[in-house]
Design a protein around this motif. Sequence first.
Motif, PDB file in Angstrom:
ATOM      1  N   MET A  88      18.388  -2.349  -3.553  1.00 14.97           N
ATOM      2  CA  MET A  88      17.887  -1.119  -2.946  1.00 14.97           C
ATOM      3  C   MET A  88      16.633  -1.417  -2.148  1.00 14.97           C
ATOM      4  N   GLY A  89      16.297  -0.500  -1.266  1.00 17.35           N
ATOM      5  CA  GLY A  89      15.085  -0.619  -0.472  1.00 17.35           C
ATOM      6  C   GLY A  89      14.051   0.381  -0.946  1.00 17.35           C
ATOM      7  N   ALA A  90      12.798   0.022  -0.847  1.00 17.64           N
ATOM      8  CA  ALA A  90      11.691   0.896  -1.219  1.00 17.64           C
ATOM      9  C   ALA A  90      10.728   0.967  -0.042  1.00 17.64           C
ATOM     10  N   LEU A  91      10.480   2.180   0.453  1.00 10.98           N
ATOM     11  CA  LEU A  91       9.551   2.359   1.563  1.00 10.98           C
ATOM     12  C   LEU A  91       8.115   2.147   1.092  1.00 10.98           C
ATOM     13  N   ALA A  92       7.359   1.443   1.906  1.00 12.22           N
ATOM     14  CA  ALA A  92       5.934   1.229   1.631  1.00 12.22           C
ATOM     15  C   ALA A  92       5.155   1.481   2.914  1.00 12.22           C
ATOM     16  N   ASP A  93       3.919   1.968   2.772  1.00 14.53           N
ATOM     17  CA  ASP A  93       3.077   2.202   3.949  1.00 14.53           C
ATOM     18  C   ASP A  93       2.802   0.893   4.682  1.00 14.53           C
ATOM     19  N   ILE A 118       0.838  -1.198   0.000  1.00 13.96           N
ATOM     20  CA  ILE A 118       0.000   0.000   0.000  1.00 13.96           C
ATOM     21  C   ILE A 118       0.877   1.253   0.000  1.00 13.96           C
ATOM     22  N   LEU A 119       0.484   2.208  -0.854  1.00 12.98           N
ATOM     23  CA  LEU A 119       1.048   3.560  -0.857  1.00 12.98           C
ATOM     24  C   LEU A 119      -0.126   4.519  -0.946  1.00 12.98           C
ATOM     25  N   ASP A 120      -0.264   5.363   0.041  1.00 11.20           N
ATOM     26  CA  ASP A 120      -1.306   6.392   0.037  1.00 11.20           C
ATOM     27  C   ASP A 120      -2.701   5.817  -0.250  1.00 11.20           C
ATOM     28  N   GLY A 121      -2.976   4.657   0.326  1.00  7.40           N
ATOM     29  CA  GLY A 121      -4.296   4.043   0.184  1.00  7.40           C
ATOM     30  C   GLY A 121      -4.515   3.264  -1.093  1.00  7.40           C
ATOM     31  N   GLU A 122      -3.549   3.249  -2.006  1.00  9.93           N
ATOM     32  CA  GLU A 122      -3.687   2.495  -3.254  1.00  9.93           C
ATOM     33  C   GLU A 122      -2.856   1.214  -3.175  1.00  9.93           C
ATOM     34  N   ASP A 131     -10.934  -8.901  -6.644  1.00 10.71           N
ATOM     35  CA  ASP A 131     -12.186  -8.592  -5.953  1.00 10.71           C
ATOM     36  C   ASP A 131     -12.695  -7.244  -6.460  1.00 10.71           C
ATOM     37  N   ASP A 132     -12.846  -6.265  -5.563  1.00 11.65           N
ATOM     38  CA  ASP A 132     -13.416  -4.973  -5.962  1.00 11.65           C
ATOM     39  C   ASP A 132     -12.371  -3.873  -6.125  1.00 11.65           C
ATOM     40  N   GLU A 133     -11.084  -4.227  -6.152  1.00  9.75           N
ATOM     41  CA  GLU A 133     -10.077  -3.179  -6.247  1.00  9.75           C
ATOM     42  C   GLU A 133      -9.091  -3.439  -7.380  1.00  9.75           C
ATOM     43  N   PHE A 134      -8.511  -2.351  -7.861  1.00 12.06           N
ATOM     44  CA  PHE A 134      -7.483  -2.454  -8.878  1.00 12.06           C
ATOM     45  C   PHE A 134      -6.124  -2.496  -8.209  1.00 12.06           C
ATOM     46  N   ILE A 135      -5.227  -3.241  -8.815  1.00 11.48           N
ATOM     47  CA  ILE A 135      -3.849  -3.343  -8.352  1.00 11.48           C
ATOM     48  C   ILE A 135      -2.963  -2.756  -9.439  1.00 11.48           C
TER      49      ILE A 135
END
Length: 165
Positions: A95-100, A16-20, A135-139
């Motif tokens: 490398m590292g990538a920050l994620a929520d 998740i990033l910023d709710g997406e 389901d009901d969301e896009f990835i």
Amino acid sequence: MRENSNQTTSQYLTFILDGEVFALDIGTVREVLEWTTITRVPRTSDFMRGVINLRGNAVPVVDLRLKFGLGQAEKTVNTCIIIVEVKMDDDLVVMGALADSVREVIEINAEDTLPAPKIGTTVDAEFLKGMARQDDEFIIILDIQRLFSDQELTTLQESDELAVA
């Protein structure tokens, strides 16, 4: 159960990033770490948060939210660092990538992947492999190889070397 030998399925790590919901091909992901101290490296891009010590190696960490123009997130109990490998010429850059937060590993059939939309997402379409529906969301499926320019990867590699020196 339907079985089709022509169907190609790939595994993706979703986060998740910023709710997406975003996804990275599991083949590029090494591991997922809890938040740890990030040491800032001077004269680097805003999205370059710094480096972490990963088993004695300095690994650059980027903030995907800043890279995508979403604004820096506050650190929470769910904030994590996804360690990925990116090809640069004949080398692999770790490398590292920050994620929520990280969700799960999922399988997506190639036939279920939609082309990346030209508009309507917070991420530049050139960084996307495509989109999938679960389901009901896009990835949003990211293409980690196109996420950073050669110049940005060189800067990441140099920041790694600076931190070691």
